[in-house]
Design a protein around this motif. Structure first.
Motif, PDB file in Angstrom:
ATOM      1  N   ASN A  27       0.824  -1.206   0.000  1.00 50.70           N
ATOM      2  CA  ASN A  27       0.000   0.000   0.000  1.00 50.70           C
ATOM      3  C   ASN A  27       0.860   1.258   0.000  1.00 50.70           C
ATOM      4  N   GLY A  28       2.135   1.100  -0.336  1.00 46.14           N
ATOM      5  CA  GLY A  28       3.061   2.219  -0.292  1.00 46.14           C
ATOM      6  C   GLY A  28       3.474   2.697  -1.669  1.00 46.14           C
ATOM      7  N   SER A  29       4.456   3.570  -1.700  1.00 51.19           N
ATOM      8  CA  SER A  29       4.909   4.150  -2.964  1.00 51.19           C
ATOM      9  C   SER A  29       6.279   4.781  -2.774  1.00 51.19           C
ATOM     10  N   VAL A  30       6.833   5.270  -3.869  1.00 54.34           N
ATOM     11  CA  VAL A  30       8.041   6.084  -3.791  1.00 54.34           C
ATOM     12  C   VAL A  30       7.638   7.435  -3.203  1.00 54.34           C
ATOM     13  N   GLN A  31       8.258   7.816  -2.106  1.00 58.23           N
ATOM     14  CA  GLN A  31       7.881   9.050  -1.430  1.00 58.23           C
ATOM     15  C   GLN A  31       8.730  10.256  -1.825  1.00 58.23           C
ATOM     16  N   THR A  32      10.016  10.021  -1.950  1.00 59.33           N
ATOM     17  CA  THR A  32      10.931  11.128  -2.234  1.00 59.33           C
ATOM     18  C   THR A  32      12.014  10.659  -3.170  1.00 59.33           C
ATOM     19  N   ILE A  33      12.317  11.481  -4.171  1.00 57.81           N
ATOM     20  CA  ILE A  33      13.431  11.221  -5.078  1.00 57.81           C
ATOM     21  C   ILE A  33      14.424  12.367  -4.924  1.00 57.81           C
ATOM     22  N   ILE A  34      15.629  12.036  -4.472  1.00 55.54           N
ATOM     23  CA  ILE A  34      16.676  13.045  -4.321  1.00 55.54           C
ATOM     24  C   ILE A  34      17.828  12.629  -5.220  1.00 55.54           C
ATOM     25  N   PRO A  35      17.905  13.196  -6.435  1.00 58.27           N
ATOM     26  CA  PRO A  35      18.966  12.799  -7.370  1.00 58.27           C
ATOM     27  C   PRO A  35      20.348  12.925  -6.738  1.00 58.27           C
ATOM     28  N   GLY A  36      21.164  11.897  -6.947  1.00 61.40           N
ATOM     29  CA  GLY A  36      22.502  11.902  -6.382  1.00 61.40           C
ATOM     30  C   GLY A  36      22.544  11.581  -4.904  1.00 61.40           C
TER      31      GLY A  36
END
Length: 224
Positions: free
Chosen positions: A81-90
């Protein structure tokens, strides 16, 4: 180009494949997978907790809570029931369940969870005393808070405490190997995070690179 697969420095005891949807619907074009191994011998309690989170879910609700209320609605908190929450490149990609009540409502086909829904609390006991298998020295490592999943959201709202459940690194992150800067006697404190596994194939590293370069506002669907 994708970064290399992390060197295997610890025994891998479990292999997990997590499917990620890019967009609201799953299809063969936009879906991809991350296949990773977990260090069950070196961090057994952390890995057990991670396996629960990735499969049937974590249930930390105590019996007293259940007995105090006549009608309690609850659901194990799970990456299904989750997902990708945050994308911080590098830096890395953070996975979790942003709202337990919304996940429950969606799972039951309801508009809202309702007044009887009770979210799961943080798991007890905490896991600070467990071994730290390896440093956050490269991309492709699986990392959880040193106290365990549910201790890294920064939110005081019980509904949101699993929003930052685990991170997959996109670069070396030595700051995660340091004690919390907010605590006194930092030299005696454990690192803030623990590496419990690693990506194990080139296809997964390529998909990780793809995820890490998406716009932060890009809608990503569930892992499963």
């Amino acid at each position: 180009p994708a970064q290399p697969i992390p060197a295997v420095t610890n025994k891998i005891t479990y292999v997990v494949q997590m499917i990620i949807d890019i967009g609201a619907k799953r299809d063969n074009i936009n879906a991809g997978y991350l296949r990773f191994g977990l260090y069950g011998d070196d961090a057994p309690m952390s890995v057990k907790q991670m396996l629960f989170f990735l499969t049937k879910g974590i249930t930390s609700m105590d019996q007293e809570t259940l007995e105090d209320r006549l009608e309690v609605e609850y659901m194990p908190v799970s990456m299904s029931n989750g997902s990708v929450q945050t994308i911080i490149p590098g830096t890395g990609i953070v996975f979790g369940v942003p709202s337990q009540s919304k996940a429950y409502a969606e799972n039951k086909g309801l508009r809202t969870a309702g007044p009887n829904f009770v979210p799961q609390n943080k798991p007890m006991p905490t896991l600070e005393g467990e071994k730290f298998p390896r440093p956050h020295s490269c991309a492709g490592l699986i990392s959880i808070p040193s106290k365990g999943i549910g201790y890294d959201s920064g939110s005081f709202d019980l509904d949101e405490i699993y929003s930052s459940a685990f991170t997959i690194t996109d670069a070396p992150l030595p700051e995660l190997d340091k004690p919390s800067a907010t605590k006194k006697s930092a030299q005696q404190q454990p690192p803030t995070h623990r590496v419990i596994g690693q990506i194990i194939d080139n296809e997964s590293m390529q998909f990780l690179e793809r995820l890490a370069t998406l716009p932060v506002q890009k809608k990503l669907g569930k892992g499963g």
